[in-house]
Motif scaffolding. Structure first.
Motif, short mmCIF file in Angstrom:
data_model
loop_
_atom_site.label_atom_id
_atom_site.label_comp_id
_atom_site.label_asym_id
_atom_site.label_seq_id
_atom_site.Cartn_x
_atom_site.Cartn_y
_atom_site.Cartn_z
N GLU A 168 63.81 60.02 58.86
CA GLU A 168 62.86 61.13 58.99
C GLU A 168 63.25 62.28 58.08
N ALA A 169 64.55 62.60 58.05
CA ALA A 169 65.02 63.69 57.20
C ALA A 169 64.77 63.40 55.73
N GLN A 170 64.93 62.14 55.33
CA GLN A 170 64.65 61.77 53.94
C GLN A 170 63.17 61.94 53.64
N ALA A 171 62.32 61.58 54.60
CA ALA A 171 60.87 61.74 54.42
C ALA A 171 60.51 63.22 54.32
N VAL A 172 61.17 64.06 55.12
CA VAL A 172 60.95 65.50 55.02
C VAL A 172 61.31 65.99 53.63
N LEU A 173 62.47 65.57 53.14
CA LEU A 173 62.89 65.96 51.79
C LEU A 173 61.86 65.53 50.75
N ASP A 174 61.40 64.29 50.84
CA ASP A 174 60.43 63.78 49.86
C ASP A 174 59.13 64.59 49.89
N VAL A 175 58.62 64.86 51.09
CA VAL A 175 57.35 65.58 51.23
C VAL A 175 57.49 67.02 50.74
N VAL A 176 58.55 67.69 51.18
CA VAL A 176 58.72 69.10 50.83
C VAL A 176 59.03 69.25 49.34
N ALA A 177 59.87 68.38 48.80
CA ALA A 177 60.20 68.46 47.38
C ALA A 177 58.97 68.21 46.52
N LEU A 178 58.11 67.27 46.92
CA LEU A 178 56.88 67.03 46.18
C LEU A 178 55.96 68.24 46.24
N TYR A 179 55.83 68.82 47.42
CA TYR A 179 55.00 70.02 47.57
C TYR A 179 55.54 71.14 46.69
N GLU A 180 56.85 71.28 46.67
CA GLU A 180 57.50 72.31 45.86
C GLU A 180 57.19 72.12 44.37
N THR A 181 57.23 70.88 43.92
CA THR A 181 56.93 70.56 42.52
C THR A 181 55.48 70.85 42.18
N GLN A 182 54.59 70.50 43.10
CA GLN A 182 53.16 70.68 42.85
C GLN A 182 52.70 72.12 43.04
N ASN A 183 53.46 72.90 43.80
CA ASN A 183 53.07 74.28 44.10
C ASN A 183 54.25 75.23 43.90
N PRO A 184 54.75 75.35 42.69
CA PRO A 184 55.97 76.13 42.45
C PRO A 184 55.82 77.61 42.80
N GLN A 185 54.59 78.10 42.88
CA GLN A 185 54.36 79.52 43.15
C GLN A 185 54.30 79.83 44.64
N HIS A 186 54.27 78.81 45.50
CA HIS A 186 54.15 79.03 46.94
C HIS A 186 55.52 79.33 47.57
N THR A 187 55.47 80.09 48.67
CA THR A 187 56.67 80.31 49.48
C THR A 187 56.74 79.22 50.54
N ILE A 188 57.89 78.58 50.68
CA ILE A 188 58.03 77.44 51.59
C ILE A 188 59.08 77.73 52.66
N VAL A 189 58.72 77.40 53.90
CA VAL A 189 59.63 77.49 55.03
C VAL A 189 59.67 76.13 55.72
N ALA A 190 60.87 75.64 56.03
CA ALA A 190 61.03 74.40 56.79
C ALA A 190 61.79 74.74 58.06
N LEU A 191 61.22 74.38 59.22
CA LEU A 191 61.85 74.76 60.48
C LEU A 191 61.51 73.75 61.57
N GLY A 192 62.02 73.99 62.77
CA GLY A 192 61.73 73.12 63.90
C GLY A 192 62.96 72.73 64.68
N ASP A 193 62.85 71.64 65.40
CA ASP A 193 63.95 71.10 66.21
C ASP A 193 64.50 69.88 65.49
N LEU A 194 65.70 70.01 64.92
CA LEU A 194 66.28 68.92 64.13
C LEU A 194 67.15 67.99 64.97
N ASN A 195 67.43 68.36 66.22
CA ASN A 195 68.14 67.50 67.16
C ASN A 195 69.55 67.08 66.73
N GLN A 196 70.16 67.84 65.84
CA GLN A 196 71.56 67.58 65.48
C GLN A 196 72.15 68.83 64.85
N ARG A 197 73.48 68.86 64.78
CA ARG A 197 74.16 69.92 64.04
C ARG A 197 73.83 69.79 62.56
#
Length: 233
Positions: A168-197
């Motif tokens: 799941e974490a790898q999928a988050v990285l893939d999705v967010v990194a792609l969004y970042e590449t496609q929208n370099p001017q946007h401000t991005i926040v990633a948050l939630g319950d990650l269920n681990q340290r």
């Protein structure tokens, strides 16, 4: 400035739910705490449905103008939601298939019954990765709300909980990194319950984003514990 917060509401089930619905006192206390937080954008986890979200919002001293969720893949009905003073557009990633370390599809049994009677299915986010986009005039704010696999291990699932959370974490990285590449001017926040340290191996793909973490940087610079208060051992 926009104040953003995340909150796991812990089984926010309304009175129609057959399994441990929130009591009125619990709804009141949750509403009181959300009022104290007073965030402009509040990302929630473990919300049953729109009815439960609406009931919570109606109990607030200052209800939010915009409340929305998309039901994800949770078999317990614990979904991801948003409450906001600003309008937003939601996008779900619940259909993404999870991959193992070699790039092959991961498979799991969806239930104990399925494990005894059916073939395993392709694994997806246990809940969802829910993107909310906010138009701030001269900026677009993208908030990725997640609730990763818990540490509970169901032997019948056929897959280790840490392996599933890592995928799941790898999928988050893939999705967010792609969004970042496609929208370099946007401000991005990633948050939630990650269920681990945050130093756990299963979260390293998300840590690879190298985003600024205000909790760790400003509140607990010498402590890698989760940003929560838990009175039990």
């Amino acid at each position: 400035q926009v104040c953003i917060a995340t909150y796991n509401t812990k089984n926010l089930f309304n009175s129609q739910h057959p399994d441990h619905p929130k009591r009125p006192r619990e709804f009141r206390e949750l509403a009181r705490m959300i009022g104290k937080i007073d965030a402009d954008i509040l990302a929630l986890q473990e919300v049953e449905n729109t009815a439960a979200l609406t009931e919570l919002n109606e109990r607030l001293a200052q209800p939010y103008a915009y409340c929305e969720l998309i039901e994800g893949n949770s078999r317990r009905g614990i979904n991801i939601a948003y409450m906001s003073r600003l309008p937003f557009l939601l996008s779900s990633h619940r259909q993404i298939t999870l991959k193992d370390a070699t790039g092959q599809d991961l498979h799991e049994f969806c239930s104990e019954h399925a494990a005894a009677t059916a073939l395993p299915t392709v694994a997806r986010f246990q809940r969802d990765l829910l993107l909310a986009q906010f138009n701030l005039g001269d900026d677009t704010l993208a908030v990725f709300n997640m609730h990763l696999k818990s540490r509970i291990q169901n032997d019948w699932a056929g897959i280790d909980s840490d392996v599933l959370r890592l995928a799941e974490a790898q999928a988050v990285l893939d999705v967010v990194a792609l969004y970042e590449t496609q929208n370099p001017q946007h401000t991005i926040v990633a948050l939630g319950d990650l269920n681990q340290r945050i130093d756990h191996p299963s979260l390293q793909p998300i840590m690879a984003l190298r985003y600024f973490d205000p909790v760790l940087a400003e509140l607990v610079p010498n402590n890698t514990q989760l940003s929560t208060h838990w009175s039990k051992p």
